[in-house]
Design an enzyme around this catalytic site. Structure first.
Site, PDB file in Angstrom:
ATOM      1  N   HIS A 268      54.186  42.848  27.008  1.00 51.66           N
ATOM      2  CA  HIS A 268      52.992  43.614  26.652  1.00 51.66           C
ATOM      3  C   HIS A 268      53.373  45.088  26.563  1.00 51.66           C
ATOM      4  O   HIS A 268      54.331  45.540  27.192  1.00 51.66           O
ATOM      5  CB  HIS A 268      51.901  43.431  27.701  1.00 51.66           C
ATOM      6  CG  HIS A 268      51.280  42.075  27.694  1.00 51.66           C
ATOM      7  ND1 HIS A 268      50.102  41.803  28.347  1.00 51.66           N
ATOM      8  CD2 HIS A 268      51.657  40.909  27.109  1.00 51.66           C
ATOM      9  CE1 HIS A 268      49.782  40.535  28.172  1.00 51.66           C
ATOM     10  NE2 HIS A 268      50.719  39.969  27.429  1.00 51.66           N
TER      11      HIS A 268
ATOM     12  N   GLU B 244      52.159  47.731  27.890  1.00 54.30           N
ATOM     13  CA  GLU B 244      52.204  48.423  29.180  1.00 54.30           C
ATOM     14  C   GLU B 244      53.488  48.111  29.941  1.00 54.30           C
ATOM     15  O   GLU B 244      54.134  49.009  30.488  1.00 54.30           O
ATOM     16  CB  GLU B 244      51.018  48.015  30.060  1.00 54.30           C
ATOM     17  CG  GLU B 244      49.666  48.243  29.443  1.00 54.30           C
ATOM     18  CD  GLU B 244      49.109  47.018  28.720  1.00 54.30           C
ATOM     19  OE1 GLU B 244      49.825  46.399  27.903  1.00 54.30           O
ATOM     20  OE2 GLU B 244      47.945  46.670  28.979  1.00 54.30           O
TER      21      GLU B 244
ATOM     22  N   CYS C 245      45.490  43.560  30.992  1.00 49.66           N
ATOM     23  CA  CYS C 245      45.316  42.253  31.624  1.00 49.66           C
ATOM     24  C   CYS C 245      45.722  42.361  33.101  1.00 49.66           C
ATOM     25  O   CYS C 245      46.234  43.389  33.550  1.00 49.66           O
ATOM     26  CB  CYS C 245      46.163  41.203  30.907  1.00 49.66           C
ATOM     27  SG  CYS C 245      47.944  41.373  31.182  1.00 49.66           S
TER      28      CYS C 245
ATOM     29  N   CYS D  75      49.499  43.209  33.711  1.00 54.52           N
ATOM     30  CA  CYS D  75      49.822  44.614  33.492  1.00 54.52           C
ATOM     31  C   CYS D  75      49.224  45.505  34.583  1.00 54.52           C
ATOM     32  O   CYS D  75      49.860  46.454  35.037  1.00 54.52           O
ATOM     33  CB  CYS D  75      49.362  45.048  32.111  1.00 54.52           C
ATOM     34  SG  CYS D  75      50.291  44.228  30.781  1.00 54.52           S
TER      35      CYS D  75
END
Length: 154
Positions: A57, A59, A87, A90
């Site tokens: 992801h 992040e 999410c 993260c």
């Protein structure tokens, strides 16, 4: 206009550029930049499909790059700007990295962990608390995601 809002919008604009790179690569358009003292430390955009990595992801990529660059897994006094509400995975990484502040664009009522579905940043849950600012360029961030998924459904 509030000077902090100007700063936040500037860096969210940079995260949006990265989100567009993810979109161009066929990935969900999410971008992230990590900033310290108004200086870019690292950045990332979603690429779990290309990398065959469910943790890729935006992040996580930005946090990994920063840790390597700073030679430390603690990313104290940093702000993470991300185009979509993070999410749980993260959010957990942000807490462990000890970032100071999270700024995000579009809310995610399905999987968001900063109030969308759950709020892992609610005070008192963990030994480190992160200041959260939401809906910075939220309309632009949300429209990018909506148009991406609309195109995918065609």
């Amino acid at each position: 206009m509030d000077s902090q809002l100007n700063v936040d919008e500037h860096w969210m604009g940079e995260a949006l550029k990265l989100a567009r790179q993810a979109q161009d690569a066929g990935e969900v358009p999410v971008g992230a930049v990590l900033v310290k003292q108004d200086q870019l430390i690292s950045s990332g955009y979603n690429h779990p499909i290309e990398s065959h990595d469910p943790s890729a992801h935006a992040e996580i990529i930005a946090l990994r790059n920063a840790g390597k660059l700073l030679n430390n897994y603690r990313l104290l006094d940093t702000t993470l700007y991300v185009t979509l509400e993070p999410c749980v995975m993260c959010a957990g990484a942000m807490i462990h990295a000890r970032i100071k502040r999270l700024v995000y664009g579009a809310r995610d009522p399905k999987t968001g962990s900063a109030g969308g579905r759950v709020d892992v940043f609610a005070g008192g849950l963990f030994n480190h608390e992160i200041e959260v600012s939401a809906d910075i360029l939220g309309d632009q961030c949300g429209e990018l995601l909506r148009s991406f998924f609309k195109q995918k459904r065609r």
